[in-house]
Design a protein around this motif. Structure first.
Motif: not given
Length: 246
Positions: A8, A11, A185, A204
């Motif tokens: 990614p 995060i 993420w 995600r």
């Protein structure tokens, strides 16, 4: 870990029981209140506290209870379990202050937290905290544990106007990070608020389970932040797996 997507750009992390051992701190606070109430059974108290917290805090996030009211509900349930059938609001408030004092004294990061944040920050990832906890308390934790400098954004439900799993809090976080949600993420310990919320917002999800619970099929689950670093192609020499990591 086969078939992983590209790393990614950013995060996001839940805070309690993801980066900070909130279960340990809340147990410390709970024991302090139990002692004041004369409650003899920690197992029963812990089970009740967790269920009542889930119910009352969810009502708070929906706007049905104030922060003080949901705290009183939790304390009052514990008091009733200890045999105190009539407890005034002021007494509940005093007991919750006792809880917070003991809770604060037990704030601890997990052993893998600082090394992982250092590695991710050094690698250029933009990092954020996304939490349903009250902003004043969550910022106090981050500052006391010297975690604040690692994060480009800290987004809390009470000031964001929405709490996890509502996609709005995730979208607000992505906006503050300057990235699209699909480039993020989100790492957290709760399947509903963290996992479902991340999916709904196009992030995600990565569930962290430090206690070895049964894993959810189809959901990426890690036992510690050392596994997250490997997922993004990083490694930290000397970073030991967290307790419960396989």
């Amino acid at each position: 870990m086969p078939n992983l997507p590209a790393p990614p750009t950013a995060i996001c992390f839940d805070l309690d029981d993801t980066l900070i051992d909130d279960t340990g701190a809340s147990s410390q606070g709970l024991r302090a209140v139990m002692e004041r109430l004369g409650h003899p059974d920690f197992g029963a108290a812990r089970a009740l506290w967790d269920v009542q917290t889930e119910i009352s805090f969810a009502a708070y996030l929906r706007g049905n209870l104030s922060l003080e009211q949901q705290r009183r509900e939790r304390v009052r349930a514990l008091a009733v379990q200890a045999g105190h059938t009539d407890i005034a609001d002021q007494h509940c408030d005093d007991l919750y202050r006792l809880y917070l004092e003991a809770h604060r004294s037990a704030w601890r990061v997990f052993p893998d937290t600082v090394a992982a944040l250092n590695a991710l920050g050094s690698a250029g990832y933009r990092l954020a905290v996304v939490t349903n906890g009250a902003e004043s308390l969550q910022h106090a934790k981050l500052q006391a544990l010297e975690l604040t400098p690692y994060f480009h954004a800290v987004v809390c439900a009470d000031t964001a106007g929405a709490g996890k799993p509502d996609p709005r809090i995730f979208h607000m976080t992505a906006q503050r990070l300057g990235v699209d949600p699909s480039a993020c993420w989100h790492v957290g310990d709760q399947i509903q608020s963290d996992g479902v919320g991340a999916v709904a917002s196009r992030m995600r999800p990565v569930l962290i389970d430090r206690h070895g619970r049964p894993r959810v099929e189809g959901v990426t689950t890690i036992g510690g932040l050392d596994e997250l670093l490997r997922m993004v192609g990083l490694g930290v020499p000397g970073l030991a797996p967290a307790a419960g990591s396989l």
